[in-house]
Scaffold this motif. Structure first.
Motif, mmCIF file in Angstrom:
data_model
loop_
_atom_site.group_PDB
_atom_site.id
_atom_site.type_symbol
_atom_site.label_atom_id
_atom_site.label_comp_id
_atom_site.label_asym_id
_atom_site.label_seq_id
_atom_site.Cartn_x
_atom_site.Cartn_y
_atom_site.Cartn_z
ATOM 1 N N TRP A 1 0.926 0.717 7.203
ATOM 2 C CA TRP A 1 0.530 0.167 5.919
ATOM 3 C C TRP A 1 -0.945 0.458 5.621
ATOM 4 O O TRP A 1 -1.315 0.743 4.472
ATOM 5 C CB TRP A 1 0.773 -1.338 5.879
ATOM 6 N N SER A 2 -1.783 0.390 6.634
ATOM 7 C CA SER A 2 -3.211 0.681 6.414
ATOM 8 C C SER A 2 -3.388 2.075 5.850
ATOM 9 O O SER A 2 -4.233 2.315 4.968
ATOM 10 C CB SER A 2 -3.981 0.545 7.732
ATOM 11 N N GLY A 3 -2.576 3.020 6.347
ATOM 12 C CA GLY A 3 -2.652 4.382 5.827
ATOM 13 C C GLY A 3 -2.186 4.473 4.391
ATOM 14 O O GLY A 3 -2.845 5.106 3.551
ATOM 15 N N TRP A 4 -1.050 3.813 4.073
ATOM 16 C CA TRP A 4 -0.545 3.868 2.697
ATOM 17 C C TRP A 4 -1.526 3.224 1.723
ATOM 18 O O TRP A 4 -1.680 3.688 0.586
ATOM 19 C CB TRP A 4 0.798 3.143 2.603
ATOM 20 N N LEU A 5 -2.167 2.139 2.146
ATOM 21 C CA LEU A 5 -3.052 1.406 1.239
ATOM 22 C C LEU A 5 -4.377 2.113 1.007
ATOM 23 O O LEU A 5 -5.205 1.635 0.229
ATOM 24 C CB LEU A 5 -3.298 -0.005 1.791
ATOM 25 N N ALA A 6 -4.568 3.247 1.673
ATOM 26 C CA ALA A 6 -5.787 4.033 1.450
ATOM 27 C C ALA A 6 -5.599 5.102 0.376
ATOM 28 O O ALA A 6 -6.541 5.835 0.064
ATOM 29 C CB ALA A 6 -6.216 4.696 2.763
ATOM 30 N N ASN A 7 -4.411 5.188 -0.192
ATOM 31 C CA ASN A 7 -4.130 6.211 -1.209
ATOM 32 C C ASN A 7 -4.851 5.868 -2.508
ATOM 33 O O ASN A 7 -4.535 4.884 -3.175
ATOM 34 C CB ASN A 7 -2.619 6.308 -1.448
ATOM 35 N N GLU A 8 -5.791 6.684 -2.878
ATOM 36 C CA GLU A 8 -6.632 6.399 -4.044
ATOM 37 C C GLU A 8 -5.898 6.583 -5.367
ATOM 38 O O GLU A 8 -6.377 6.133 -6.412
ATOM 39 C CB GLU A 8 -7.880 7.286 -4.009
ATOM 40 N N ASP A 9 -4.736 7.256 -5.352
ATOM 41 C CA ASP A 9 -3.994 7.469 -6.599
ATOM 42 C C ASP A 9 -3.031 6.329 -6.902
ATOM 43 O O ASP A 9 -2.399 6.319 -7.957
ATOM 44 C CB ASP A 9 -3.208 8.782 -6.526
ATOM 45 N N ASP A 10 -2.898 5.370 -5.987
ATOM 46 C CA ASP A 10 -2.002 4.232 -6.197
ATOM 47 C C ASP A 10 -2.757 3.045 -6.762
ATOM 48 O O ASP A 10 -3.952 2.852 -6.479
ATOM 49 C CB ASP A 10 -1.341 3.809 -4.879
ATOM 50 N N PHE A 11 -2.054 2.243 -7.553
ATOM 51 C CA PHE A 11 -2.585 0.983 -8.049
ATOM 52 C C PHE A 11 -1.994 -0.121 -7.181
ATOM 53 O O PHE A 11 -0.765 -0.315 -7.148
ATOM 54 C CB PHE A 11 -2.226 0.785 -9.522
ATOM 55 N N LEU A 12 -2.836 -0.849 -6.488
ATOM 56 C CA LEU A 12 -2.406 -1.778 -5.445
ATOM 57 C C LEU A 12 -2.896 -3.183 -5.769
ATOM 58 O O LEU A 12 -4.107 -3.412 -5.847
ATOM 59 C CB LEU A 12 -2.973 -1.336 -4.089
ATOM 60 N N TYR A 13 -1.959 -4.114 -5.946
ATOM 61 C CA TYR A 13 -2.335 -5.473 -6.306
ATOM 62 C C TYR A 13 -1.616 -6.466 -5.395
ATOM 63 O O TYR A 13 -0.423 -6.305 -5.093
ATOM 64 C CB TYR A 13 -1.987 -5.775 -7.764
ATOM 65 N N LEU A 14 -2.338 -7.498 -4.973
ATOM 66 C CA LEU A 14 -1.819 -8.493 -4.046
ATOM 67 C C LEU A 14 -2.017 -9.894 -4.624
ATOM 68 O O LEU A 14 -3.063 -10.200 -5.191
ATOM 69 C CB LEU A 14 -2.544 -8.388 -2.704
ATOM 70 N N ALA A 15 -0.983 -10.723 -4.477
ATOM 71 C CA ALA A 15 -1.056 -12.138 -4.821
ATOM 72 C C ALA A 15 -0.742 -12.950 -3.561
ATOM 73 O O ALA A 15 -0.420 -12.393 -2.513
ATOM 74 C CB ALA A 15 -0.060 -12.468 -5.937
ATOM 75 N N ASP A 16 -0.803 -14.268 -3.672
ATOM 76 C CA ASP A 16 -0.515 -15.100 -2.509
ATOM 77 C C ASP A 16 0.918 -14.953 -2.040
ATOM 78 O O ASP A 16 1.210 -15.098 -0.848
ATOM 79 C CB ASP A 16 -0.794 -16.577 -2.826
#
Length: 382
Positions: A189-204
């Protein structure tokens, strides 16, 4: 022919096999792939078949968490099964897959999943059809009509949020009593979340990962939420691109709540990518699976597994948990390992009997169907 663990020195040959099996790979994607597979090499999760020192086939066992009726367990996701074109038709693939099944057991995984390019070879080693990855195309404007119903705090994600994301996934699938979905480990997951072309949003209690696909299409990689407020907030976020995007493509559960939030539903374009499932260890698979809390039953089943692990078991289910204890005596219900794998995934008993995957005593049929009832689906492809 010999089968052994692959090493970093084999990666050029593996890369060549992948190109010949799946087509050209961009250099940047190739370098990313090399970095991602290195941990699998060190953990014995990449096997190769060699003929006189020449690599002729390979397969990777990816470490996943998979939910069954809301309970997570480790799972071997079989991927990148490749056979050199000039060696196809020689039984290499079957031999490789038998080794993959044995390795999955040795790694301690009780279940395994794969997306088949062809069915026969995988059925021959015990995998059976279980569910699908459903991808729906929706007008972007239809999502714009979903309005948030409360204040939901959303923030952007990055690689440092991998642990929290995994925690959210566990809570969402546990609460929904999901069957089939998977999650990568924190490292991946750490690798996927480093993709600068993705829009990544987290809630509780939810998250969204999406991107521009091109041609006026927004692609949702994954979107999950445990509450109505968060579900509305995340889909509204995706729908806010409707002034530019014409369509949104998203993987969804067959009964995903977003489909009930739309103002209009008529004809929907849904693509199904089928996946296959296998029980590797009967006792461990039953012990690790979740079951409906209201079901209390027992049954005697005999499992035929030519790769090992078969036998006769007394299945007992109560309070949401189950056990499979080896016993001697009457055979009871008889299942091939393919049949047991399909039953585990919630395929109806009558389907199994009519297709020849189940035979013998029918006194336990209703109990087995009630215990293993599920609507399996997948949100990720691998």
């Amino acid at each position: 022919m010999d089968i052994r663990d692959l090493t970093p020195d084999d990666l050029d040959d593996v890369f060549d096999l992948r190109k010949r099996s799946f087509g050209p790979i961009a250099p940047a994607d190739g370098e990313r792939w090399r970095r991602v597979v290195l941990p699998d090499l060190s953990e014995g999760r990449y096997l190769g078949v060699l003929d006189g020192g020449r690599l002729v086939a390979a397969a990777r066992l990816r470490p996943f968490t998979q939910w069954w009726h809301g309970r997570p367990q480790p799972m071997s996701g079989v991927a990148a099964v490749t056979v050199s074109p000039e060696d196809r038709g020689r039984g290499v693939g079957g031999r490789l897959m038998r080794a993959v099944v044995e390795r999955g057991k040795a790694l301690g995984d009780a279940v395994s999943v794969l997306f088949p390019a062809t069915t026969a070879i995988y059925r021959g080693v015990g995998y059976e059809h279980a569910g699908a990855r459903h991808t729906v195309r929706l007008p972007a404007e239809s999502l714009r009509g979903i309005r948030p119903s409360g204040q939901v705090k959303l923030r952007r994600m990055g690689p440092d949020d991998a642990a929290e994301l995994v925690s959210v996934l566990h809570r969402v699938h546990g609460a929904a009593r999901s069957s089939g979905p998977v999650s990568w480990d924190e490292r991946t997951w750490s690798g996927w979340l480093a993709n600068e072309d993705d829009f990544l949003y987290l809630a509780d209690d939810g998250y969204a990962i999406y991107r521009w696909q091109g041609d006026g299409t927004m692609e949702v990689e994954s979107l999950l939420a445990a509450s109505t407020q968060t579900l509305r907030a995340l889909w509204s976020l995706v729908g806010s691109a409707s002034t530019i995007a014409r369509e949104v493509v998203a993987p969804v559960a067959p009964d995903d709540p977003v489909l009930w939030l739309l103002h209009e539903r008529t004809a929907e374009r849904v693509h199904q990518e089928r996946w296959m499932f296998r029980v590797l260890d009967v006792a461990a698979a039953v012990e690790r699976r979740g079951f409906p809390a209201h079901v209390s039953c027992e049954a005697v089943v005999t499992v035929d597994d030519p790769i090992g692990g078969g036998g006769t078991y007394r299945l007992e289910v109560s309070g949401g948990s189950g056990t499979a204890t080896p016993v001697s005596g009457p055979l009871g219900v008889t299942l091939s390992v393919n049949g047991l794998s399909a039953l585990y995934a919630g395929i109806p008993v009558q389907t199994l009997r009519l297709s020849g995957l189940m035979s013998g005593d029918d006194r336990y049929d209703q109990a087995l169907e009630a215990a293993f009832a599920a609507k399996p689906y997948m949100l990720d492809s691998f």
